[in-house]
Design a protein around this motif. Structure first.
Motif, PDB file in Angstrom:
ATOM      1  N   THR A   5       0.776  -1.310   0.034  1.00  0.00           N
ATOM      2  CA  THR A   5      -0.219   0.065   0.083  1.00  0.00           C
ATOM      3  C   THR A   5       0.816   1.246  -0.119  1.00  0.00           C
ATOM      4  O   THR A   5       2.236   1.148   0.433  1.00  0.00           O
ATOM      5  CB  THR A   5      -1.012   0.005   1.300  1.00  0.00           C
ATOM      6  OG1 THR A   5      -0.155   0.370   2.464  1.00  0.00           O
ATOM      7  CG2 THR A   5      -1.779  -1.307   1.338  1.00  0.00           C
ATOM      8  N   SER A   6       0.259   2.156  -0.531  1.00  0.00           N
ATOM      9  CA  SER A   6       1.024   3.576  -0.318  1.00  0.00           C
ATOM     10  C   SER A   6       1.617   4.108   0.713  1.00  0.00           C
ATOM     11  O   SER A   6       0.602   4.129   1.785  1.00  0.00           O
ATOM     12  CB  SER A   6       0.435   4.693  -1.079  1.00  0.00           C
ATOM     13  OG  SER A   6       0.989   5.838  -0.988  1.00  0.00           O
ATOM     14  N   PRO A   7       2.849   4.272   1.100  1.00  0.00           N
ATOM     15  CA  PRO A   7       3.150   4.699   2.360  1.00  0.00           C
ATOM     16  C   PRO A   7       2.854   6.342   2.926  1.00  0.00           C
ATOM     17  O   PRO A   7       2.681   6.277   4.157  1.00  0.00           O
ATOM     18  CB  PRO A   7       4.721   4.896   2.282  1.00  0.00           C
ATOM     19  CG  PRO A   7       5.042   4.996   0.936  1.00  0.00           C
ATOM     20  CD  PRO A   7       3.924   4.313   0.056  1.00  0.00           C
ATOM     21  N   SER A   8       1.891   6.680   1.988  1.00  0.00           N
ATOM     22  CA  SER A   8       1.406   7.751   2.511  1.00  0.00           C
ATOM     23  C   SER A   8      -0.219   7.961   2.794  1.00  0.00           C
ATOM     24  O   SER A   8      -0.739   8.905   3.287  1.00  0.00           O
ATOM     25  CB  SER A   8       1.573   9.178   1.304  1.00  0.00           C
ATOM     26  OG  SER A   8       1.102   8.690   0.301  1.00  0.00           O
ATOM     27  N   SER A   9      -0.609   6.764   2.431  1.00  0.00           N
ATOM     28  CA  SER A   9      -2.044   6.744   3.051  1.00  0.00           C
ATOM     29  C   SER A   9      -2.655   6.951   4.328  1.00  0.00           C
ATOM     30  O   SER A   9      -3.581   7.131   4.480  1.00  0.00           O
ATOM     31  CB  SER A   9      -2.591   5.223   2.388  1.00  0.00           C
ATOM     32  OG  SER A   9      -1.962   4.077   3.195  1.00  0.00           O
ATOM     33  N   ILE A  10      -1.858   6.806   5.072  1.00  0.00           N
ATOM     34  CA  ILE A  10      -2.320   6.882   6.551  1.00  0.00           C
ATOM     35  C   ILE A  10      -2.554   8.365   6.954  1.00  0.00           C
ATOM     36  O   ILE A  10      -3.136   8.852   7.781  1.00  0.00           O
ATOM     37  CB  ILE A  10      -1.395   6.092   7.728  1.00  0.00           C
ATOM     38  CG1 ILE A  10      -2.113   6.157   9.055  1.00  0.00           C
ATOM     39  CG2 ILE A  10       0.072   6.976   7.632  1.00  0.00           C
ATOM     40  CD1 ILE A  10      -1.258   5.406   9.952  1.00  0.00           C
ATOM     41  N   VAL A  11      -1.634   9.310   6.097  1.00  0.00           N
ATOM     42  CA  VAL A  11      -1.490  10.816   6.544  1.00  0.00           C
ATOM     43  C   VAL A  11      -2.937  11.591   6.311  1.00  0.00           C
ATOM     44  O   VAL A  11      -3.422  12.023   7.464  1.00  0.00           O
ATOM     45  CB  VAL A  11      -0.386  11.450   5.786  1.00  0.00           C
ATOM     46  CG1 VAL A  11      -0.444  13.041   5.882  1.00  0.00           C
ATOM     47  CG2 VAL A  11       0.856  10.888   5.997  1.00  0.00           C
ATOM     48  N   PRO A  12      -3.702  11.531   5.582  1.00  0.00           N
ATOM     49  CA  PRO A  12      -4.855  12.251   5.169  1.00  0.00           C
ATOM     50  C   PRO A  12      -5.886  11.791   6.332  1.00  0.00           C
ATOM     51  O   PRO A  12      -6.639  12.557   6.966  1.00  0.00           O
ATOM     52  CB  PRO A  12      -5.532  11.939   3.838  1.00  0.00           C
ATOM     53  CG  PRO A  12      -4.252  11.253   2.951  1.00  0.00           C
ATOM     54  CD  PRO A  12      -3.301  10.634   3.969  1.00  0.00           C
ATOM     55  N   LEU A  13      -6.055  10.345   6.666  1.00  0.00           N
ATOM     56  CA  LEU A  13      -6.986  10.032   7.619  1.00  0.00           C
ATOM     57  C   LEU A  13      -6.306  10.382   9.118  1.00  0.00           C
ATOM     58  O   LEU A  13      -7.375  10.961   9.697  1.00  0.00           O
ATOM     59  CB  LEU A  13      -6.675   8.402   7.551  1.00  0.00           C
ATOM     60  CG  LEU A  13      -7.969   7.707   8.108  1.00  0.00           C
ATOM     61  CD1 LEU A  13      -9.166   8.226   6.840  1.00  0.00           C
ATOM     62  CD2 LEU A  13      -7.924   6.162   7.884  1.00  0.00           C
ATOM     63  N   MET A  14      -5.283  10.450   9.344  1.00  0.00           N
ATOM     64  CA  MET A  14      -4.626  11.035  10.770  1.00  0.00           C
ATOM     65  C   MET A  14      -5.027  12.496  10.753  1.00  0.00           C
ATOM     66  O   MET A  14      -5.285  13.051  11.790  1.00  0.00           O
ATOM     67  CB  MET A  14      -3.308  10.793  10.937  1.00  0.00           C
ATOM     68  CG  MET A  14      -3.062   9.403  11.175  1.00  0.00           C
ATOM     69  SD  MET A  14      -1.497   8.687  12.109  1.00  0.00           S
ATOM     70  CE  MET A  14      -1.660   9.715  13.720  1.00  0.00           C
ATOM     71  N   ASN A  15      -4.595  13.241   9.754  1.00  0.00           N
ATOM     72  CA  ASN A  15      -4.899  14.728   9.541  1.00  0.00           C
ATOM     73  C   ASN A  15      -6.532  15.270   9.869  1.00  0.00           C
ATOM     74  O   ASN A  15      -6.713  15.966  10.527  1.00  0.00           O
ATOM     75  CB  ASN A  15      -4.746  15.293   8.046  1.00  0.00           C
ATOM     76  CG  ASN A  15      -3.028  15.447   7.959  1.00  0.00           C
ATOM     77  OD1 ASN A  15      -2.309  15.588   9.150  1.00  0.00           O
ATOM     78  ND2 ASN A  15      -2.775  15.644   6.705  1.00  0.00           N
TER      79      ASN A  15
END
Length: 196
Positions: A18-28
């Protein structure tokens, strides 16, 4: 002539397939921040988001299912893994908990990503699982895992380049920037094994 052993590839899921950046929008969204993926300078996102480990664990407990369901594929991982499936044994070893097996299998099915085994170990310690499956090399994004696996098993580890895994690397750990680069390295490794 003895039959050649099929290359068994251990593969992390989150931040690798999975894309390593995928968690960032959800945490934001959850923590009212506006951080970028590039701001995630360490693996422990509790530190990056200035929350406690307990708060992060609670967040992941609540949002893990959505995170795993919505994560985009990392580059062209799906295509490459489909080409590997007939020639290599693909074993996915993830820190995800066993209770997330259904969402994980559904995600793999949705993107038509093949596998021989999926082992959700529920912790970042993947060493016993890697030994159990007899992996010959590992694909990972977490630096500590890469170092542990390469040293304990004396196998090559391809470490996907991210803001949170910058460090000097030992000879068995190879930094890679794309799935195409991994594809080239795996083909070379496979050729070396068959010519021995």
């Amino acid at each position: 002539m003895k039959p050649e052993k099929i290359l068994t590839i251990g593969i992390d899921i989150d931040g690798t397939v999975t894309s390593p950046s995928s968690i960032v929008p959800l945490m934001n969204e959850s923590f009212g921040k506006d951080l970028r993926y590039e701001d995630c300078y360490e693996y422990n996102l509790a530190n990056v988001y200035k929350i406690t480990d307990e708060e992060f664990d609670k967040w992941l407990d609540l949002h893990g299912e959505r995170l795993y369901d919505e994560a985009p594929v990392h580059g062209n991982a799906d295509h490459i893994l489909r080409t590997w499936h007939p020639q290599f044994k693909l074993v996915y070893i993830s820190a995800r908990e066993a209770r997330h097996r259904d969402v994980t299998i559904n995600w793999f099915s949705r993107y038509n990503i093949p596998f021989h085994n999926i082992d959700l170990v529920g912790s970042h310690d993947k060493l016993s699982a890697a030994k159990k499956w007899g992996v010959d090399l590992f694909l990972e994004d977490r630096l500590e895992n890469a170092l542990q696996l390469s040293e304990a098993l004396q196998i090559p580890v391809f470490l996907f380049d991210t803001p949170y895994n910058q460090s000097e690397l030992p000879p068995l750990v190879h930094r890679v920037t794309s799935w195409d680069e991994v594809q080239e390295k795996v083909q070379l490794l496979s050729l070396e094994r068959t010519s021995v």
